[in-house]
Write an enzyme that holds these catalytic residues in place. Structure first.
Site, PDB file in Angstrom:
ATOM      1  CG  HIS A  21      -1.659   1.305   1.375  1.00 16.18           C
ATOM      2  ND1 HIS A  21      -2.751   1.615   0.606  1.00 16.18           N
ATOM      3  CD2 HIS A  21      -1.440   2.370   2.183  1.00 16.18           C
ATOM      4  CE1 HIS A  21      -3.190   2.817   0.941  1.00 16.18           C
ATOM      5  NE2 HIS A  21      -2.411   3.295   1.898  1.00 16.18           N
ATOM      6  CD  GLU A  55      -4.848   0.110  -1.755  1.00 15.56           C
ATOM      7  OE1 GLU A  55      -5.607   0.161  -2.745  1.00 15.56           O
ATOM      8  OE2 GLU A  55      -4.796   0.998  -0.900  1.00 15.56           O
ATOM      9  CB  SER A  71      -0.864   6.270   1.726  1.00 19.39           C
ATOM     10  OG  SER A  71      -1.406   7.401   2.358  1.00 19.39           O
TER      11      SER A  71
END
Length: 171
Positions: A147, A161, A149
């Site tokens: 993931h 993802e 971010s």
């Protein structure tokens, strides 16, 4: 702020490259993003020299992972990322097959802030990973979820993802 982040990442990469060059493993992975775009990844790994909590059940160890990922574009242009992460691994005991689970948090730089329908907000991203697999004869095969971010540093922060099947071998 952007030059400071770039300088910090470059320093971390240069320090880690010396340990990676000593005894590097190679990993190749293929998978899909959360938006069903193809993801291809190559990585170099250098195992930690320490093992913790060794018992008849297994032990905790880890490795540094330096990776390059190609994100095949669908409705937008393709993207590229480079990442560096310490990864902790619990390897269960076994004679020929040794199952393991892994988790890590690192940093990544993307070539663009757009990735299909996701707006990343910045090229700088954090990389979180969870995985599991099996090790045998200096090799491993496993599944991994990654993931990315920016942790709300800059908006928008859609994140992305990738779910991959990987193969790792020692040289």
């Amino acid at each position: 702020m952007k030059p400071l982040i770039s300088l910090a990442l470059a320093s971390a990469l240069s320090l880690s490259l010396s340990s990676l060059a000593q005894a590097a493993d190679v990993t190749a992975a293929i998978g899909q993003s959360g938006d069903s775009e193809m993801v291809y990844r190559l990585g170099l790994q250098s195992n930690f020299e320490s093992r913790w909590w060794a018992s008849d059940t297994g032990h905790l160890s880890g490795y540094w992972d330096l990776g390059y990922t190609y994100w095949q574009g669908g409705s937008t242009a393709s993207n590229h990322s480079v990442s560096l992460a310490p990864v902790f691994v619990y390897e269960f005991a076994g004679n020929t097959l040794r199952p393991y689970i892994e988790a890590g948090i690192g940093v990544a730089l993307f070539s663009s802030t757009e990735l299909d329908k996701n707006r990343l907000g910045s090229s700088f991203q954090f990389e979180d990973r969870l995985g599991f697999g099996v090790r045998f004869s200096g090799q491993e095969i496993g599944l991994r979820a990654l993931h990315y971010s920016n942790a709300g540093i800059k908006q928008p922060n859609d994140g992305v993802e990738a779910y991959t099947l990987h193969y790792r071998t020692s040289f």
